[in-house]
Design a protein around this motif. Structure first.
Motif, short mmCIF file in Angstrom:
data_model
loop_
_atom_site.label_atom_id
_atom_site.label_comp_id
_atom_site.label_asym_id
_atom_site.label_seq_id
_atom_site.Cartn_x
_atom_site.Cartn_y
_atom_site.Cartn_z
N GLY A 61 1.19 -1.33 -0.09
CA GLY A 61 0.07 0.04 0.23
C GLY A 61 0.41 0.89 0.18
N ARG A 62 0.59 1.84 0.42
CA ARG A 62 1.24 3.31 1.01
C ARG A 62 2.51 2.97 2.27
N PHE A 63 3.16 1.90 2.41
CA PHE A 63 3.77 1.18 3.84
C PHE A 63 5.38 0.96 2.53
N ASN A 64 6.66 1.55 2.71
CA ASN A 64 7.94 1.06 2.54
C ASN A 64 9.03 1.36 3.72
N LEU A 65 9.25 -0.56 3.37
CA LEU A 65 10.54 -0.53 4.57
C LEU A 65 11.51 -0.95 3.83
N GLU A 66 12.60 -0.53 4.10
CA GLU A 66 13.39 -1.21 3.22
C GLU A 66 15.24 -0.93 4.38
N PHE A 67 15.56 -2.21 4.04
CA PHE A 67 17.64 -2.37 4.72
C PHE A 67 18.18 -2.91 4.16
N SER A 68 19.79 -2.34 3.97
CA SER A 68 20.82 -2.06 3.18
C SER A 68 21.87 -2.77 4.21
N ALA A 69 23.22 -3.39 3.54
CA ALA A 69 23.88 -3.08 3.44
C ALA A 69 25.10 -2.87 2.43
N VAL A 70 26.10 -2.33 2.83
CA VAL A 70 27.16 -2.00 1.88
C VAL A 70 28.93 -1.95 2.59
N LEU A 71 29.41 -2.88 1.40
CA LEU A 71 30.57 -2.88 2.02
C LEU A 71 31.73 -1.77 1.08
N ASN A 72 32.46 -0.84 1.69
CA ASN A 72 33.52 -0.43 0.91
C ASN A 72 34.13 -0.79 1.30
N ARG A 73 35.22 -0.80 0.51
CA ARG A 73 37.22 -1.77 0.80
C ARG A 73 37.87 -0.71 0.27
N PHE A 74 38.69 -0.64 0.46
CA PHE A 74 40.22 0.19 0.18
C PHE A 74 41.14 -0.39 -0.45
N LYS A 75 42.36 -0.48 -0.90
CA LYS A 75 43.35 -2.06 -1.42
C LYS A 75 44.14 -1.36 -1.05
#
Length: 663
Positions: free
Chosen positions: A329-343
């Protein structure tokens, strides 16, 4: 087909959206998207929230109301039914008209049967520009000194291919002024290459896949937001972000995108975006205690000098993650996971000012976001954790009190140690960190003629910042009154007050914090004289006052003229401007019309005159030509700029030419 007047209204809309920006933001992707929807309007009966969010000028509550109206009342029969959507004013409907349509069922079938529907479209665009006066960086011949290694020409080449809006291919090439071409590290020609292959509607559950360069727009931008994003200003509809999720990247910004593979899956009420990317950033890598470490990241995207060449693509960055979204309907829920790895391990000075700087190789981000529309209220927010120790939170509300009154408010808390390389959220600072703030405001419209927008943003920085050796605070307050002549023009009066704190002496460490006050007053207007003539102008003043320092005043006056031929095949735009500022602190930014897909935000500083001329010619049905010439004159100065950018004259002139072929 839409009239020429509506096309001109779109140009004015673009200016209105970006009017409060300054500096060198890349608007090309944003402008290209609006122009794409102008040529390929959105079907109101099938459009989803992500498509409508791509128009930028609708707030999330309006988008939810539009979809809810369609679900309740059935398919649209005519575009003018938009007037019945709660929260959409006449002004909003007028903005929407060039970008949406309601299909005529029988004519659509007839076009398909007759083969009139164009299945494949493609285009090539070439842009060239340069400053005509020679800068100091091009005159140096001593190989031991810093200098520009390439020509002063700036070149951009683009190719686009679209098959039935389900298969898209794009290739961008860019060389900035001063960068070498087929030399040094640019042995393959251009400094920047960008491309992607996008395939849509692959199966019932696989909505989209992008190989190459792409962007992700997640939550409110605390963790990840690539591409154009609105901020503070009179265009308040952009304060609450509603991203499109996975988007193919078509811009020319060399930093704000992901290069790799991403997909978007749909399972009933669930949507999942997994992604992986490998970008090579520019920065300083040096040896420290027998280890190669990263000391500085460079985000300018310029590789003109020997030093910039050494920094070019020296910092590999691996990014991967996942975004899971639930919609009902008019409800939104989100989950996120992000990895940034520098050399390489990121290091930073061990002094008090850099106590909360990011150090190490891995940046892990975990978070969630929500959106919920309840009658006339829209609640939204995001919370994210950086490396399981630094928290950032943004929450807000939009509300339609009645058809004339709209109000909004938000709270943000960004911890000093929070770090998200691709973060791009609402804030006073340039990074999502070290900021606590409360913002609120209203938008009031009356009888289609009167509009009032005002907001107050009260913020503080709990830790040291650039040029501020200690905690500091500030406020940004704006109020604008606009009188509208329906389809004819508008008159606006704006006052903006900004207060912040910085070191008394910004050239060295100084524990004395001084209050800085800026007052800006602006009067501007736009008038459509007839079908082919339009004029616009502005008078703007700036008053700068820093404690223990001299005050400074700034003034800008300009007049614009717009002319288009009867059939809209030829357009001319001219500006005449006078400016006078006591110092750089009283500088004034103003948006300038430019060639298509470009936007200029030069700083008006010093005392002088500026004028420019833009030309647009539809030479053939498949070919368009743009040209621009701009010149600034400073009668009291002997040279302009500093360092390698110095020009030993009091005149600077720039020329730009662009051609586009529709194949």
């Amino acid at each position: 087909m839409h009239s020429a007047a509506q096309v001109q209204d779109m140009d004015a809309l673009i200016q209105e959206i970006v009017a409060d920006y300054s500096g060198d933001e890349d608007f090309s992707d944003f402008v290209a998207k609006l122009l794409y929807y102008r040529k390929h309007p959105i079907d109101l009966n099938t459009a989803d929230a992500a498509q409508l969010a791509g128009l930028f000028f609708l707030n999330p509550l309006q988008i939810d109301n539009l979809i809810a109206h369609r679900d309740k009342s059935g398919s649209f029969i005519d575009v003018m039914e938009l007037q019945a959507v709660e929260g959409l004013s006449i002004k909003d409907v007028t903005r929407l008209l060039p970008f949406v349509y309601v299909p005529a069922i029988f004519s659509s079938i007839r076009e398909r049967l007759s083969g009139d529907e164009q299945l494949v479209t493609s285009s090539v665009m070439l842009r060239w520009d340069r400053t005509l006066q020679e800068k100091w960086g091009y005159q140096i011949t001593d190989l031991a000194r810093s200098r520009y290694l390439g020509s002063p020409d700036r070149v951009i080449l683009r190719y686009r291919l679209d098959y039935k809006n389900s298969f898209r291919f794009s290739l961008n090439m860019k060389k900035d002024a001063g960068e070498p071409f087929f030399a040094y590290q640019q042995k393959y020609g251009f400094d920047f290459y960008s491309g992607h292959l996008e395939i849509k509607a692959i199966s019932k559950n696989l909505k989209k896949i992008v190989l190459g360069d792409y962007g992700l727009q997640i939550g409110q931008g605390l963790m990840l937001w690539n591409g154009f994003a609105l901020g503070k200003g009179t265009f308040v509809n952009g304060l609450a972000k509603q991203g499109q999720g996975l988007v193919a990247y078509t811009g020319i910004d060399k930093r704000n995108f992901l290069r790799g593979l991403a997909a978007q899956f749909q399972y009933e009420k669930w949507e999942w975006i997994p992604f992986v990317a490998y970008n090579k950033l520019s920065g300083r890598v040096e040896q420290h205690n027998n280890e190669w470490v990263l000391s500085t990241l460079h985000s300018s995207g310029l590789h003109r000098t020997p030093t910039e060449q050494r920094y070019r693509k020296s910092v590999p960055l691996l990014s991967c993650g996942s975004n899971l979204r639930f919609h009902k309907g008019r409800f939104n829920l989100e989950f996120s996971a992000v990895l940034n790895r520098f050399k390489y391990r990121k290091i930073s000075p061990e002094d008090v000012a850099h106590r909360y700087d990011f150090r190490g190789k891995n940046n892990v981000l975990l978070g969630g976001a929500y959106r919920y529309a309840l009658k006339n209220y829209y609640l939204y927010g995001e919370m994210a954790l950086s490396n399981l120790k630094a928290l950032s939170v943004l929450n807000g509300v939009l509300a339609v009190v009645n058809p004339n009154l709209f109000w909004f408010g938000s709270f943000r808390y960004y911890a000093p140690g929070y770090y998200a390389y691709y973060g791009n959220a609402l804030g006073e600072g340039t990074k999502v960190c070290n900021e606590h703030a409360l913002m609120f405001g209203i938008q009031y419209q009356r009888a289609r003629k009167f509009e009032w927008v005002t907001y107050v943003d009260i913020f503080k920085f709990p830790w040291w910042r650039y040029r501020v050796d200690g905690p500091s605070a500030g406020m940004d307050m704006l109020t604008q009154f606009t009188y509208l002549w329906y389809k004819r023009g508008k008159l606006g009066l704006r006052y903006r007050y900004r207060f912040n704190q910085e070191n008394h002496n910004v050239t060295k460490k100084d524990r004395i914090i001084a209050d800085v006050n800026r007052h800006q007053l602006r009067l501007d207007y736009q008038v459509k004289l007839n079908a082919i003539w339009r004029i616009a102008g502005r008078i703007e003043g700036m008053h700068y006052n820093k404690a223990f320092n001299a005050k400074a005043l700034g003034l800008l006056v300009y007049q614009d003229f717009f002319w288009s031929s009867a059939k809209n095949k030829f357009k001319i735009n001219v500006r005449l401007a006078y400016f006078n500022t006591d110092s750089y602190y009283a500088r004034i930014y103003a948006y300038e019309q430019d060639i298509r897909y470009a936007g200029a935000f030069p700083v008006y500083n010093g005392r002088g005159l500026r004028t420019y001329l833009n030309l647009h010619w539809k030479m053939l049905s498949s070919m368009e030509l743009w040209a621009r010439y701009a010149i600034s004159y400073f009668p009291k100065q002997e040279s302009l700029g500093a360092g390698l950018e110095r020009i030993d004259r009091n005149i600077r002139s720039d020329i730009k030419v662009q051609v586009r072929w529709h194949i």
